[in-house]
Design an enzyme around this catalytic site. Structure first.
Site, short mmCIF file in Angstrom:
data_model
loop_
_atom_site.label_atom_id
_atom_site.label_comp_id
_atom_site.label_asym_id
_atom_site.label_seq_id
_atom_site.Cartn_x
_atom_site.Cartn_y
_atom_site.Cartn_z
N HIS A 275 0.86 -1.19 0.00
CA HIS A 275 0.00 0.00 0.00
C HIS A 275 0.89 1.24 0.00
O HIS A 275 1.96 1.24 0.62
CB HIS A 275 -0.89 0.01 1.26
CG HIS A 275 -2.08 0.91 1.12
ND1 HIS A 275 -2.02 2.26 1.37
CD2 HIS A 275 -3.34 0.65 0.73
CE1 HIS A 275 -3.21 2.79 1.14
NE2 HIS A 275 -4.03 1.85 0.75
N ASP A 326 -7.91 -5.38 -0.30
CA ASP A 326 -8.36 -6.26 -1.39
C ASP A 326 -8.06 -7.73 -1.16
O ASP A 326 -8.61 -8.59 -1.84
CB ASP A 326 -7.73 -5.81 -2.71
CG ASP A 326 -8.34 -4.49 -3.17
OD1 ASP A 326 -7.59 -3.54 -3.42
OD2 ASP A 326 -9.59 -4.42 -3.23
C1 SDX Z 1 -6.28 -0.12 -3.02
O1 SDX Z 1 -4.54 4.31 -2.02
C2 SDX Z 1 -5.49 3.72 -1.43
O2 SDX Z 1 -5.93 4.09 -0.36
C3 SDX Z 1 -6.07 2.55 -2.20
C4 SDX Z 1 -7.06 1.68 -1.44
C5 SDX Z 1 -8.34 2.41 -1.16
O3 SDX Z 1 -9.05 2.03 -0.22
O4 SDX Z 1 -8.70 3.29 -1.99
O5 SDX Z 1 -6.49 1.26 -0.21
C6 SDX Z 1 -7.43 0.44 -2.27
O6 SDX Z 1 -6.07 0.24 -4.15
C7 SDX Z 1 -5.36 -1.08 -2.32
C8 SDX Z 1 -4.16 -1.53 -3.22
C9 SDX Z 1 -4.65 -2.63 -4.16
N1 SDX Z 1 -3.54 -2.98 -5.13
C10 SDX Z 1 -2.87 -4.13 -5.04
O7 SDX Z 1 -3.05 -4.96 -4.15
C11 SDX Z 1 -1.86 -4.33 -6.16
C12 SDX Z 1 -0.55 -4.87 -5.60
N2 SDX Z 1 0.08 -3.79 -4.82
C13 SDX Z 1 1.16 -3.06 -5.44
O8 SDX Z 1 0.98 -2.84 -6.83
C14 SDX Z 1 1.55 -1.83 -4.63
O9 SDX Z 1 1.70 -2.24 -3.33
C15 SDX Z 1 0.68 -0.58 -4.66
C16 SDX Z 1 0.39 -0.13 -6.04
C17 SDX Z 1 -0.59 -0.81 -3.93
C18 SDX Z 1 1.46 0.52 -3.94
O10 SDX Z 1 2.60 0.69 -4.67
P1 SDX Z 1 3.70 1.82 -4.41
O11 SDX Z 1 3.39 2.61 -3.19
O12 SDX Z 1 3.91 2.55 -5.69
O13 SDX Z 1 4.93 0.95 -4.04
P2 SDX Z 1 5.97 0.30 -5.09
O14 SDX Z 1 5.23 -0.35 -6.23
O15 SDX Z 1 6.99 1.34 -5.41
O16 SDX Z 1 6.59 -0.87 -4.22
C19 SDX Z 1 7.63 -0.61 -3.27
C20 SDX Z 1 8.38 -1.93 -3.15
C21 SDX Z 1 8.85 -2.47 -4.52
O17 SDX Z 1 9.97 -3.30 -4.26
P3 SDX Z 1 11.41 -2.81 -4.80
O18 SDX Z 1 11.26 -2.64 -6.30
O19 SDX Z 1 11.69 -1.49 -4.08
O20 SDX Z 1 12.33 -3.95 -4.40
O21 SDX Z 1 7.52 -2.96 -2.63
C22 SDX Z 1 7.35 -3.97 -3.62
C23 SDX Z 1 7.75 -3.38 -4.95
O22 SDX Z 1 8.19 -4.39 -5.83
N3 SDX Z 1 5.93 -4.31 -3.64
C24 SDX Z 1 5.44 -5.51 -3.93
C25 SDX Z 1 4.06 -5.39 -3.82
N4 SDX Z 1 3.74 -4.14 -3.49
C26 SDX Z 1 4.90 -3.47 -3.38
N5 SDX Z 1 6.06 -6.67 -4.27
C27 SDX Z 1 5.23 -7.73 -4.51
N6 SDX Z 1 3.88 -7.68 -4.43
C28 SDX Z 1 3.27 -6.54 -4.09
N7 SDX Z 1 1.96 -6.51 -4.01
#
Ligand code: SDX
Length: 389
Positions: A275, A326
């Site tokens: 998140h 989710d």
């Molecule tokens: C919702 O914003 C809100 O409030 C949204 C929400 C709401 O109520 O409205 O809470 C609802 O949208 C929840 C999120 C649902 N999405 C997912 O579950 C999709 C999977 N999650 C990721 O895509 C990610 O965690 C995000 C998009 C939710 C957040 O991404 P960020 O803040 O841009 O973080 P990032 O992608 O830069 O990740 C930081 C690190 C990375 O690792 P490194 O490259 O630094 O080594 O964390 C890793 C990412 O690879 N990472 C994950 C991961 N989420 C982050 N690795 C594996 N699986 C994941 N799900």
């Protein structure tokens, strides 16, 4: 398109660039507060745990729209307005029955919601009153759109809403063609509460940006639905369920730990985890985890729950990442018989309360949303006529 490399960009014109506006505060709001370190979520003063314990979705709608809880008269009035407005205009029903049965439910919800604007009588001359009325219309009619398409695409009769009953009750009735039991209604009502509002997430930001141009609420909510549809946002719940069903194709040999590690090794994101704000357990995921456990035991889906727990443990050990709203909502919806590709629509028909609350707040205290972008291309190139290119 290549990834933008900013390493050799002279940033003195902009002291910083926060991709995805990470950490940038562009609004003030009374609608919700999220403490990402503590894992705390407050809706207009009330902790999500307090609301989960005591409120109904209709009370949460009123709270978000008015920054206070309703008294009995106000609550009865809101319920009766929602009941009166649940029916859809006939042309919208005609669209739902005639569109492509293979269409994505969120695409149908986006189109049908946009169509609603054609059938609103705008005669009060009082913008805020019109906006308040539009908010109730959207909260009342979006569940009807979702249920109507879910049935139409299966060739079933569209079921009209009842002249009484909660949003949760009517949605399940219109979806299944029979009145839900109190447990199912309570589960749906709690899911609607947990998804109602969440600060400046991508879809709420979208709705406020559209509102800030003084565009109408239906345009704002149509844009928000488009934003929520993406798998990085609301679309993740469907993706979580598809991931678990992938494992369920061969339950005897399924190994959720290896499955997770393999995905991580190939740099794939595990849907339902991570998140932008929470750096600990999403408080909604905590509540949904308990619901998923009890519902999966009641409905014989314990394996899906156990696999979820195994994935959760692996994500914590491998990446120190916690689940978001989710992750467990997927098995909760699945346990009460909702089809996976409808999960994000349920998120939308709840979040419309938060989106419309933010629209009202933005309209009351507006400034056009217009951030900057760092230009990293060439400048003042010589023109080359086409015959010489
Ligand atoms: C919702 O914003 C809100 O409030 C949204 C929400 C709401 O109520 O409205 O809470 C609802 O949208 C929840 C999120 C649902 N999405 C997912 O579950 C999709 C999977 N999650 C990721 O895509 C990610 O965690 C995000 C998009 C939710 C957040 O991404 P960020 O803040 O841009 O973080 P990032 O992608 O830069 O990740 C930081 C690190 C990375 O690792 P490194 O490259 O630094 O080594 O964390 C890793 C990412 O690879 N990472 C994950 C991961 N989420 C982050 N690795 C594996 N699986 C994941 N799900």
């Amino acid at each position: 398109m290549a990834e933008h490399n900013l390493d050799n960009i002279d940033l003195n014109e902009y002291p910083y660039i926060n991709r995805g506006l990470e950490g940038i505060v562009g609004f003030s709001t009374t609608k919700s507060s999220i403490d990402g370190q503590k894992g705390e979520l407050i809706y207009a003063g009330y902790n999500i745990d307090t609301l989960a314990e005591n409120a109904t979705f209709e009370e949460v709608c009123f709270l978000l729209w008015n920054d206070r809880l309703p008294n009995q008269k106000e609550l009865d009035e809101l319920k009766s307005k929602l009941t009166q407005k649940r029916e859809l205009p006939q042309p919208v029903l005609d669209y739902i029955s005639s569109t492509n049965k293979e269409a994505e439910p969120m695409a149908v919800l986006r189109t049908a919601t946009s169509m609603l604007a054609d059938f609103q009588s705008r005669n009060t001359g009082d913008k805020n009153k019109d906006n308040q009325s539009d908010a109730i219309t959207l909260a009342a009619q979006m569940p009807t759109i979702v249920a109507a398409f879910a049935r139409a695409r299966q060739g079933k009769e569209i079921v009209s809403p009842l002249k009484d009953g909660s949003t949760a009750f009517n949605f399940l009735y219109m979806l299944n063609g029979e009145k839900p039991g109190s447990e199912a209604e309570k589960t749906m009502d709690l899911c609607l509460i947990l998804h109602a509002e969440h600060g400046m997430n991508a879809s709420t930001f979208t709705s406020r940006a559209i509102c800030s141009t003084e565009s109408d609420m239906f345009s704002s909510i149509t844009g928000a639905i488009g934003a929520l549809k993406g798998p990085l946002h609301g679309g993740a719940n469907t993706a979580v369920m598809n991931m678990l069903l992938e494992l369920d194709k061969d339950p005897d040999t399924a190994d959720p730990v290896e499955f997770t590690k393999k995905k991580l090794a190939s740099k794939e994101k595990i849907m339902g985890f991570g998140h932008r704000v929470y750096k600990t357990f999403d408080p909604r995921a905590r509540l949904l985890r308990g619901m998923s456990k009890s519902l999966s035991e009641e409905t014989g889906h314990t394996t899906l729950y156990e696999w979820s727990e195994a994935i959760l443990k692996t994500m914590k050990e491998e990446k120190d990442i916690d689940p978001n709203v989710d992750f467990f909502s997927a098995t909760v919806y699945y346990s009460i018989g909702i089809e996976p590709d409808l999960f994000t629509c349920i998120f939308a028909m709840s979040r419309v309360s938060g989106w419309t609350a933010h629209y009202l707040e933005q309209a009351d205290n507006n400034r056009l949303v217009r951030p900057r972008a760092l230009y990293i291309g060439e400048k003042n190139l010589e023109w080359t006529p086409v015959e010489k290119r």
